[in-house]
Design an enzyme around this catalytic site. Structure first.
Site, PDB file in Angstrom:
ATOM      1  N   HIS A   1       6.261  10.252  -4.404  1.00 19.75           N
ATOM      2  CA  HIS A   1       6.969   9.130  -3.804  1.00 19.75           C
ATOM      3  C   HIS A   1       7.068   8.022  -4.826  1.00 19.75           C
ATOM      4  O   HIS A   1       6.137   7.785  -5.598  1.00 19.75           O
ATOM      5  CB  HIS A   1       6.260   8.636  -2.540  1.00 19.75           C
TER       6      HIS A   1
ATOM      7  N   HIS B   1       7.290   4.087  -5.183  1.00 13.45           N
ATOM      8  CA  HIS B   1       7.120   2.818  -4.483  1.00 13.45           C
ATOM      9  C   HIS B   1       8.157   1.839  -5.046  1.00 13.45           C
ATOM     10  O   HIS B   1       8.238   1.659  -6.263  1.00 13.45           O
ATOM     11  CB  HIS B   1       5.742   2.210  -4.754  1.00 13.45           C
TER      12      HIS B   1
ATOM     13  N   ARG C   1       9.907   2.353   5.014  1.00 12.29           N
ATOM     14  CA  ARG C   1       8.985   1.274   4.673  1.00 12.29           C
ATOM     15  C   ARG C   1       7.548   1.776   4.669  1.00 12.29           C
ATOM     16  O   ARG C   1       7.145   2.553   5.536  1.00 12.29           O
ATOM     17  CB  ARG C   1       9.124   0.119   5.670  1.00 12.29           C
TER      18      ARG C   1
HETATM   19  P1  AMP Z   1      -0.059   6.564  -3.137  1.00 16.39           P
HETATM   20  O1  AMP Z   1      -1.387   5.868  -3.247  1.00 16.39           O
HETATM   21  O2  AMP Z   1       0.833   6.304  -4.307  1.00 16.39           O
HETATM   22  O3  AMP Z   1      -0.207   8.036  -2.824  1.00 16.39           O
HETATM   23  O4  AMP Z   1       0.685   5.869  -1.932  1.00 16.39           O
HETATM   24  C1  AMP Z   1       0.701   6.379  -0.636  1.00 16.39           C
HETATM   25  C2  AMP Z   1       1.384   5.331   0.218  1.00 16.39           C
HETATM   26  O5  AMP Z   1       1.777   5.925   1.438  1.00 16.39           O
HETATM   27  C3  AMP Z   1       0.484   4.145   0.567  1.00 16.39           C
HETATM   28  O6  AMP Z   1       1.090   2.949   0.090  1.00 16.39           O
HETATM   29  C4  AMP Z   1       0.409   4.202   2.080  1.00 16.39           C
HETATM   30  O7  AMP Z   1       0.374   2.925   2.674  1.00 16.39           O
HETATM   31  C5  AMP Z   1       1.674   4.962   2.440  1.00 16.39           C
HETATM   32  N1  AMP Z   1       1.655   5.663   3.702  1.00 16.39           N
HETATM   33  C6  AMP Z   1       0.710   6.547   4.144  1.00 16.39           C
HETATM   34  N2  AMP Z   1       1.036   7.021   5.359  1.00 16.39           N
HETATM   35  C7  AMP Z   1       2.222   6.426   5.691  1.00 16.39           C
HETATM   36  C8  AMP Z   1       3.079   6.504   6.830  1.00 16.39           C
HETATM   37  N3  AMP Z   1       2.790   7.279   7.883  1.00 16.39           N
HETATM   38  N4  AMP Z   1       4.210   5.767   6.827  1.00 16.39           N
HETATM   39  C9  AMP Z   1       4.505   4.962   5.787  1.00 16.39           C
HETATM   40  N5  AMP Z   1       3.745   4.855   4.678  1.00 16.39           N
HETATM   41  C10 AMP Z   1       2.611   5.568   4.634  1.00 16.39           C
END
Ligand code: AMP
Length: 118
Positions: free
Chosen positions: A101, A103, A30
């Protein structure tokens, strides 16, 4: 050599995360800052920094990311109503963590896909 991110530590369970699925190719957990009732990140277990770095040899892991997304959408109960799968790349895409990643977001009516630049 690409630099590891916090996601490698999540894969190795060195830092806490709400892991929903893990196999030999991918891990799903999550998002720590959910943007919707369901917000899950699905990542390959090996480091691919951005979508620009995807190679043919990554296709198995990328395919698994898609099938795990579909499975988790079913499990979250959002498959019928629908959801969105997003992968951001580099600055214009808004990528913040340089370990690719996907989403998986859903659980309510999502807004228009693209908002104007901030
Ligand atoms: P992006 O902007 O597509 O690189 O998305 C990075 C995502 O990683 C964001 O939605 C963050 O909230 C999420 N994120 C960052 N660190 C963590 C973590 N430790 N655990 C879960 N999600 C994370």
């Amino acid at each position: 050599m690409a630099e590891e991110t916090i996601f490698s530590k999540i894969i190795r369970r060195e830092i806490p995360a709400d892991i929903l699925y893990q196999d030999e190719l991918v891990t799903a957990f999550r998002d720590i800052t959910p943007q919707a009732p369901t917000h899950i990140l699905i990542i390959p277990n090996h480091l691919i920094p951005t979508a620009n770095d995807i190679k043919a040899s990554d296709e198995k892991a990328l395919g698994r990311m898609m099938s795990v997304a579909a499975k988790l959408a079913q499990e979250e109960g959002i498959a019928e109503d629908g959801y969105r799968l997003i992968m951001n790349c580099n600055q214009h895409g808004g990528q913040e963590v340089f370990h690719i990643h996907m989403h998986l977001v859903g659980g309510h009516q999502l807004g228009r896909m693209l908002s104007p630049p901030a």
